[in-house]
Design a protein around this motif. Structure first.
Motif, short mmCIF file in Angstrom:
data_model
loop_
_atom_site.label_atom_id
_atom_site.label_comp_id
_atom_site.label_asym_id
_atom_site.label_seq_id
_atom_site.Cartn_x
_atom_site.Cartn_y
_atom_site.Cartn_z
N LYS A 148 41.22 38.50 26.27
CA LYS A 148 41.08 38.50 27.73
C LYS A 148 39.61 38.55 28.11
O LYS A 148 38.78 39.08 27.37
CB LYS A 148 41.83 39.68 28.34
CG LYS A 148 43.34 39.62 28.13
CD LYS A 148 44.02 40.80 28.80
CE LYS A 148 45.54 40.73 28.61
NZ LYS A 148 46.22 41.88 29.25
N PRO A 149 39.26 38.01 29.26
CA PRO A 149 37.85 38.04 29.69
C PRO A 149 37.40 39.44 30.06
O PRO A 149 38.21 40.33 30.34
CB PRO A 149 37.85 37.11 30.92
CG PRO A 149 39.25 37.17 31.43
CD PRO A 149 40.13 37.30 30.23
N LEU A 150 36.11 39.62 30.07
CA LEU A 150 35.53 40.91 30.41
C LEU A 150 35.85 41.29 31.86
O LEU A 150 35.84 40.44 32.75
CB LEU A 150 34.02 40.89 30.23
CG LEU A 150 33.46 40.96 28.81
CD1 LEU A 150 31.96 40.74 28.84
CD2 LEU A 150 33.76 42.32 28.20
N GLU A 151 36.09 42.56 32.06
CA GLU A 151 36.16 43.10 33.41
C GLU A 151 34.78 43.61 33.80
O GLU A 151 34.05 44.16 32.97
CB GLU A 151 37.18 44.24 33.48
CG GLU A 151 38.61 43.82 33.22
CD GLU A 151 39.55 45.01 33.22
OE1 GLU A 151 39.07 46.15 33.35
OE2 GLU A 151 40.77 44.80 33.10
N VAL A 152 34.42 43.41 35.05
CA VAL A 152 33.11 43.83 35.53
C VAL A 152 33.30 44.95 36.54
O VAL A 152 33.97 44.77 37.56
CB VAL A 152 32.34 42.66 36.18
CG1 VAL A 152 30.94 43.11 36.59
CG2 VAL A 152 32.26 41.47 35.23
N TRP A 153 32.72 46.11 36.25
CA TRP A 153 32.81 47.28 37.12
C TRP A 153 31.40 47.66 37.56
O TRP A 153 30.43 47.45 36.84
CB TRP A 153 33.47 48.45 36.39
CG TRP A 153 34.90 48.21 36.04
CD1 TRP A 153 35.38 47.41 35.04
CD2 TRP A 153 36.04 48.77 36.68
NE1 TRP A 153 36.74 47.42 35.01
CE2 TRP A 153 37.19 48.26 36.00
CE3 TRP A 153 36.22 49.66 37.74
CZ2 TRP A 153 38.48 48.62 36.37
CZ3 TRP A 153 37.51 50.02 38.10
CH2 TRP A 153 38.62 49.50 37.44
N TYR A 154 31.34 48.26 38.74
CA TYR A 154 30.02 48.61 39.27
C TYR A 154 30.10 49.89 40.08
O TYR A 154 31.05 50.11 40.84
CB TYR A 154 29.47 47.49 40.16
CG TYR A 154 28.10 47.80 40.74
CD1 TYR A 154 26.96 47.70 39.96
CD2 TYR A 154 27.96 48.23 42.06
CE1 TYR A 154 25.72 48.00 40.47
CE2 TYR A 154 26.72 48.53 42.58
CZ TYR A 154 25.59 48.41 41.78
OH TYR A 154 24.36 48.72 42.29
N ALA A 155 29.08 50.73 39.91
CA ALA A 155 28.89 51.92 40.73
C ALA A 155 27.40 52.09 40.96
O ALA A 155 26.63 52.12 39.99
CB ALA A 155 29.47 53.16 40.05
N THR A 177 39.73 56.45 34.83
CA THR A 177 38.48 57.18 34.57
C THR A 177 37.31 56.52 35.28
O THR A 177 36.45 57.19 35.85
CB THR A 177 38.21 57.26 33.06
OG1 THR A 177 39.33 57.85 32.41
CG2 THR A 177 36.97 58.06 32.77
N LEU A 178 37.27 55.18 35.25
CA LEU A 178 36.18 54.47 35.91
C LEU A 178 36.22 54.68 37.42
O LEU A 178 35.18 54.94 38.04
CB LEU A 178 36.26 52.98 35.58
CG LEU A 178 35.86 52.58 34.16
CD1 LEU A 178 36.18 51.11 33.91
CD2 LEU A 178 34.39 52.85 33.91
N ARG A 179 37.41 54.59 38.00
CA ARG A 179 37.51 54.81 39.45
C ARG A 179 37.16 56.24 39.81
O ARG A 179 36.54 56.50 40.84
CB ARG A 179 38.92 54.46 39.91
CG ARG A 179 39.24 52.97 39.88
CD ARG A 179 40.51 52.65 40.63
NE ARG A 179 40.76 51.21 40.65
CZ ARG A 179 41.52 50.58 39.76
NH1 ARG A 179 42.12 51.27 38.79
NH2 ARG A 179 41.71 49.28 39.84
N GLY A 180 37.53 57.18 38.96
CA GLY A 180 37.18 58.57 39.22
C GLY A 180 35.69 58.81 39.14
O GLY A 180 35.17 59.73 39.80
N ALA A 181 34.99 57.98 38.36
CA ALA A 181 33.53 58.11 38.26
C ALA A 181 32.80 57.33 39.34
O ALA A 181 31.58 57.27 39.32
CB ALA A 181 33.08 57.63 36.88
N GLY A 182 33.55 56.73 40.27
CA GLY A 182 32.92 56.01 41.38
C GLY A 182 32.76 54.53 41.17
O GLY A 182 32.10 53.86 41.97
#
Length: 365
Positions: free
Chosen positions: A89-96, A127-132
């Motif tokens: 699967k392609p990479l997911e991109v997250w940002y805070a 966990t990512l959403r909890g970290a903002g």
């Protein structure tokens, strides 16, 4: 700044004058992040993140109703997190956005170290959403990287191997500061010798008096006035004043500093004269100009599709259609060398035309 400046100026041209004018007006007035304006500002911010952090992310932000591109956004690379849910699967991109409350160093460097070490490889969405963090839409992102290694999407900072030589340069600079502080504002050794029998209290009183006399003289000279150090001593007394370290030699710094700066310049890929160092001949500088311009042109060809994609998004949201050749982005790289060569070529053409005109006139006669 020099590396970002070598990206050149983004211009638009094409066969459809009306469409070119619309694109040019949008490029000059689109809002970037909070305070910047123009597609050129967007590209400069992206380039700065690419060189400094290794990669950069940008995104066109649409207005409500998808009627236009309201502004362009450039993220802080220290807040980017790539997550691969599965190998297929392609990479997911997250940002805070890096914040002081989330980083013990208060500058975001701790976060980028965690990312580069891949210490969160198994982090789940909660966990990512909890970290903002919030997940970004890959379809709308503009991504560029500097020397990405294999499947590492974070790229490589251009300064990755520089800390060692920079630390050596800081050591030399600090040593020069301390050395010149010592020789420029030296310490004095005042020695008072006497054959008279004096007790400890009398010696202390004379020591204090001599120190005060010397301090007063130095204070007067510091204010720009002239003063003399005068003391009255007995027949059998001796007073001497020496400068501590006066017999030492000041360290030679030109050769080691140049060697270190050559290492840094080799890493940056810049000619020395671009940072104010005159090393080499004029002929060598001409070759360096050609090399730098070629690297800049090659880099623009590589990243032009990213910039064109932003303009295409703007045109599609406005309902515009176009054909190949109606518009295109190109790089403007003005330099004095090309202007001088062009002027010299025109002069030689004019001179040749004058010679041919005179030859035809003589034949007619």
């Amino acid at each position: 700044d020099r590396l970002v400046g070598l990206d050149g100026i983004i211009r638009v041209r094409g066969d459809d004058d009306a469409l070119v004018g619309e694109v040019e007006d949008w490029m000059d007035n689109v809002l970037v992040n909070d305070m910047h304006v123009g597609l050129q500002s967007f590209w400069n911010l992206m380039s700065n993140e690419r060189f400094e952090q290794g990669c950069a992310l940008g995104e066109p932000i649409l207005t409500r109703g998808r009627a236009d591109v309201e502004r362009l956004w450039v993220g802080d690379s220290k807040g980017i997190y790539f997550r691969r849910p599965d190998r297929d699967k392609p990479l997911e991109v997250w940002y805070a956005p890096p914040a002081q409350t989330r980083n013990t160093r208060r500058d975001g460097t701790e976060q980028i170290e965690r990312v580069l070490r891949n210490s969160w490889s198994d982090t789940d969405h909660a966990t990512l959403r909890g970290a903002g963090y919030r997940e970004l839409r890959r379809e709308s992102l503009i991504y560029i990287a500097h020397n990405p290694e294999a499947d590492n999407p974070y790229g490589t900072s251009i300064f990755r191997s520089a800390p060692f030589v920079v630390q050596a340069l800081l050591t030399i600079t600090n040593a020069v500061k301390q050395t010149w502080g010592r020789f420029g504002d030296p310490s004095f050794d005042v020695t008072y010798k006497t054959k008279s029998k004096l007790d400890e209290a009398q010696l202390k009183a004379r020591r204090v008096a001599l120190a005060k006399n010397l301090a007063d003289v130095l204070d007067i000279k510091k204010k720009g006035n002239s003063a003399d150090f005068v003391n009255a001593v007995g027949r059998d007394d001796e007073l001497s004043i020496k400068i501590l370290g006066a017999d030492g030699q000041v360290l030679e710094v030109e050769s080691p500093v140049r060697a270190i700066m050559e290492q840094i310049l080799a890493k940056l890929g810049l000619p020395p004269w671009m940072l104010g160092y005159i090393w080499g001949t004029e002929r060598l500088a001409d070759r360096q100009v050609d090399m730098v311009l070629q690297c800049s042109k090659t880099g623009f060809v590589r990243w032009r599709p990213c910039l064109s994609r932003i303009v295409e998004t703007m045109l599609r949201t406005r309902g515009r259609t176009w054909q190949r050749g109606d518009w295109e982005l190109y790089q403007e790289l003005p330099n004095l060398k090309d202007e001088e060569s062009l002027a010299r070529a025109r002069f030689m053409d004019a001179q040749a035309a004058a010679v041919r005109a005179n030859a035809n006139l003589n034949d007619a006669v």
